[in-house]
Motif scaffolding. Structure first.
Motif, mmCIF file in Angstrom:
data_model
loop_
_atom_site.group_PDB
_atom_site.id
_atom_site.type_symbol
_atom_site.label_atom_id
_atom_site.label_comp_id
_atom_site.label_asym_id
_atom_site.label_seq_id
_atom_site.Cartn_x
_atom_site.Cartn_y
_atom_site.Cartn_z
ATOM 1 N N LEU A 70 0.820 -1.205 0.000
ATOM 2 C CA LEU A 70 0.000 0.000 0.000
ATOM 3 C C LEU A 70 0.861 1.265 0.000
ATOM 4 C CD1 LEU A 70 -2.763 -1.088 2.514
ATOM 5 C CD2 LEU A 70 -3.107 -0.538 0.097
ATOM 6 N N GLY A 71 2.104 1.154 0.438
ATOM 7 C CA GLY A 71 3.009 2.303 0.492
ATOM 8 C C GLY A 71 3.841 2.491 -0.763
ATOM 9 N N THR A 72 3.630 1.689 -1.786
ATOM 10 C CA THR A 72 4.433 1.765 -3.009
ATOM 11 C C THR A 72 4.238 3.105 -3.715
ATOM 12 O OG1 THR A 72 4.331 -0.622 -3.323
ATOM 13 C CG2 THR A 72 4.895 0.698 -5.252
ATOM 14 N N ARG A 73 5.352 3.738 -4.036
ATOM 15 C CA ARG A 73 5.334 4.983 -4.811
ATOM 16 C C ARG A 73 6.133 4.848 -6.097
ATOM 17 N NH1 ARG A 73 1.678 5.150 -2.366
ATOM 18 N NH2 ARG A 73 1.141 6.404 -0.590
ATOM 19 N N TYR A 74 7.104 3.923 -6.115
ATOM 20 C CA TYR A 74 7.947 3.683 -7.292
ATOM 21 C C TYR A 74 8.052 2.191 -7.543
ATOM 22 C CZ TYR A 74 9.496 8.405 -6.208
ATOM 23 O OH TYR A 74 9.520 9.738 -5.938
ATOM 24 N N VAL A 75 8.193 1.841 -8.801
ATOM 25 C CA VAL A 75 8.412 0.450 -9.176
ATOM 26 C C VAL A 75 9.615 0.419 -10.108
ATOM 27 C CG1 VAL A 75 7.482 -1.531 -10.436
ATOM 28 C CG2 VAL A 75 6.013 -0.225 -8.931
ATOM 29 N N GLY A 76 10.559 -0.474 -9.806
ATOM 30 C CA GLY A 76 11.713 -0.684 -10.674
ATOM 31 C C GLY A 76 11.581 -2.035 -11.351
ATOM 32 N N VAL A 77 11.485 -2.030 -12.667
ATOM 33 C CA VAL A 77 11.404 -3.277 -13.434
ATOM 34 C C VAL A 77 12.817 -3.581 -13.911
ATOM 35 C CG1 VAL A 77 10.381 -4.459 -15.406
ATOM 36 C CG2 VAL A 77 9.060 -2.741 -14.168
ATOM 37 N N THR A 78 13.371 -4.697 -13.441
ATOM 38 C CA THR A 78 14.752 -5.050 -13.746
ATOM 39 C C THR A 78 14.808 -6.275 -14.645
ATOM 40 O OG1 THR A 78 15.466 -4.186 -11.616
ATOM 41 C CG2 THR A 78 16.987 -5.675 -12.734
ATOM 42 N N CYS A 79 15.661 -6.196 -15.659
ATOM 43 C CA CYS A 79 15.961 -7.313 -16.544
ATOM 44 C C CYS A 79 17.442 -7.619 -16.358
ATOM 45 C CB CYS A 79 15.694 -6.960 -17.997
ATOM 46 S SG CYS A 79 14.004 -6.475 -18.324
ATOM 47 N N ALA A 80 17.764 -8.874 -16.123
ATOM 48 C CA ALA A 80 19.160 -9.260 -15.898
ATOM 49 C C ALA A 80 19.468 -10.543 -16.640
ATOM 50 C CB ALA A 80 19.415 -9.457 -14.402
ATOM 51 N N VAL A 81 20.727 -10.699 -16.996
ATOM 52 C CA VAL A 81 21.216 -11.940 -17.574
ATOM 53 C C VAL A 81 22.084 -12.590 -16.508
ATOM 54 C CG1 VAL A 81 22.591 -12.962 -19.400
ATOM 55 C CG2 VAL A 81 21.164 -10.987 -19.892
ATOM 56 N N THR A 82 21.722 -13.799 -16.115
ATOM 57 C CA THR A 82 22.456 -14.525 -15.077
ATOM 58 C C THR A 82 23.024 -15.809 -15.666
ATOM 59 O OG1 THR A 82 20.594 -15.875 -14.331
ATOM 60 C CG2 THR A 82 20.780 -13.663 -13.383
ATOM 61 N N ALA A 83 23.781 -16.505 -14.857
ATOM 62 C CA ALA A 83 24.330 -17.790 -15.286
ATOM 63 C C ALA A 83 23.216 -18.787 -15.574
ATOM 64 C CB ALA A 83 25.267 -18.345 -14.216
ATOM 65 N N GLU A 84 22.056 -18.621 -14.916
ATOM 66 C CA GLU A 84 20.924 -19.518 -15.133
ATOM 67 C C GLU A 84 20.050 -19.091 -16.294
ATOM 68 O OE1 GLU A 84 21.366 -18.044 -12.064
ATOM 69 O OE2 GLU A 84 22.282 -19.702 -11.008
ATOM 70 N N GLY A 85 20.332 -17.930 -16.872
ATOM 71 C CA GLY A 85 19.520 -17.421 -17.962
ATOM 72 C C GLY A 85 18.939 -16.066 -17.620
ATOM 73 N N PRO A 86 18.035 -15.546 -18.453
ATOM 74 C CA PRO A 86 17.454 -14.224 -18.192
ATOM 75 C C PRO A 86 16.517 -14.250 -17.000
ATOM 76 C CG PRO A 86 16.455 -15.224 -20.121
ATOM 77 C CD PRO A 86 17.546 -16.147 -19.684
ATOM 78 N N ARG A 87 16.485 -13.137 -16.264
ATOM 79 C CA ARG A 87 15.589 -12.967 -15.121
ATOM 80 C C ARG A 87 14.970 -11.592 -15.201
ATOM 81 N NH1 ARG A 87 18.394 -15.932 -10.778
ATOM 82 N NH2 ARG A 87 17.799 -18.034 -11.352
ATOM 83 N N GLU A 88 13.726 -11.516 -14.779
ATOM 84 C CA GLU A 88 13.050 -10.230 -14.678
ATOM 85 C C GLU A 88 12.314 -10.183 -13.351
ATOM 86 O OE1 GLU A 88 10.918 -8.596 -18.072
ATOM 87 O OE2 GLU A 88 11.742 -10.233 -19.290
ATOM 88 N N TRP A 89 12.347 -9.007 -12.724
ATOM 89 C CA TRP A 89 11.626 -8.827 -11.475
ATOM 90 C C TRP A 89 11.252 -7.365 -11.295
ATOM 91 C CZ3 TRP A 89 16.869 -9.693 -11.595
ATOM 92 C CH2 TRP A 89 17.685 -8.732 -10.999
ATOM 93 N N ILE A 90 10.347 -7.151 -10.344
ATOM 94 C CA ILE A 90 9.848 -5.825 -10.002
ATOM 95 C C ILE A 90 10.181 -5.575 -8.542
ATOM 96 C CG2 ILE A 90 7.801 -4.396 -9.734
ATOM 97 C CD1 ILE A 90 6.430 -6.347 -11.719
ATOM 98 N N ASP A 91 10.778 -4.421 -8.248
ATOM 99 C CA ASP A 91 10.960 -3.971 -6.866
ATOM 100 C C ASP A 91 9.953 -2.874 -6.589
ATOM 101 O OD1 ASP A 91 13.045 -5.589 -5.904
ATOM 102 O OD2 ASP A 91 14.582 -4.289 -6.753
ATOM 103 N N CYS A 92 9.176 -3.029 -5.527
ATOM 104 C CA CYS A 92 8.218 -2.015 -5.095
ATOM 105 C C CYS A 92 8.893 -1.203 -3.994
ATOM 106 C CB CYS A 92 6.952 -2.670 -4.563
ATOM 107 S SG CYS A 92 6.139 -3.709 -5.798
ATOM 108 N N VAL A 93 8.957 0.116 -4.164
ATOM 109 C CA VAL A 93 9.709 0.988 -3.263
ATOM 110 C C VAL A 93 8.803 2.099 -2.754
ATOM 111 C CG1 VAL A 93 11.705 2.558 -3.145
ATOM 112 C CG2 VAL A 93 11.853 0.450 -4.487
#
Length: 186
Positions: A70-93
């Motif tokens: 409920l306190g979220t004001r910003y969202v960071g959508v991150t795309c990364a390439v890791t040893a296991e393959g591509p990853r995507e996630w959202i950080d709620c800040v």
């Protein structure tokens, strides 16, 4: 000659390259987007507490583990390439720079909904924030779930339900948990 064997499977599976796109948004926009994703891996802080809300908004949550969102004001959508393959996630800040939750894309997630997640959100400069540290990640509660959203008497209500997840999705969630040094997920 066999130097690469010495590092195989070590925690150096760190992200080799990552890009993050930041957006400013209201909890209602966040809830609408999360409710369309399908199965995801959700990390919530173990000591999730309801945030101090500055301005009233028309959102509610069904469970305590979602209250911090409920306190979220910003969202960071991150795309990364890791040893296991591509990853995507959202950080709620929140407005103070604290991470309130993290949502990982899984093979069972609706990829079209993920791509359109915040299509109408306003791009924002990188907020002053503290990235979640190893302590936050280790203490979080990882859970494979589906977010639900519904409208009740003018309120957008965010809830969760059991995610119908494939064995591939469960394996990816397990890999994420291992690479982030998380506790077992449920």
């Amino acid at each position: 000659m066999f130097g690469w064997l010495a590092t195989f499977g070590v925690q150096s599976r760190a992200r080799s390259s990552a890009t993050t796109r930041w957006m400013a948004l209201s909890p209602r926009t966040l809830f609408e987007g999360l409710g369309q994703l399908g199965g995801v891996l959700y990390l919530a802080p173990r000591d999730a507490a309801a945030p101090a809300l500055g301005e009233p908004h028309d959102c509610l949550v069904e469970t305590a583990e979602l209250a911090s969102l409920l306190g979220t004001r910003y969202v960071g959508v991150t795309c990364a390439v890791t040893a296991e393959g591509p990853r995507e996630w959202i950080d709620c800040v929140d407005g103070q720079g604290d991470t309130l939750g993290r949502v990982y894309l899984l093979p069972d997630t609706d990829y079209l909904a993920w791509d359109g997640l915040f299509a109408d959100a306003s791009p924002a400069p990188t907020p002053s924030r503290r990235a979640p540290d190893r302590g936050w990640l280790r203490a979080s509660r990882p859970r494979v779930l589906c977010f639900t959203r519904r409208r009740i008497a003018g309120f957008t209500v965010l809830g969760v339900c059991e995610a119908p997840i494939s064995s591939l999705g469960r394996g990816v969630a397990r890999d994420i948990a291992m690479s982030e040094s998380l506790m077992a997920f449920g």
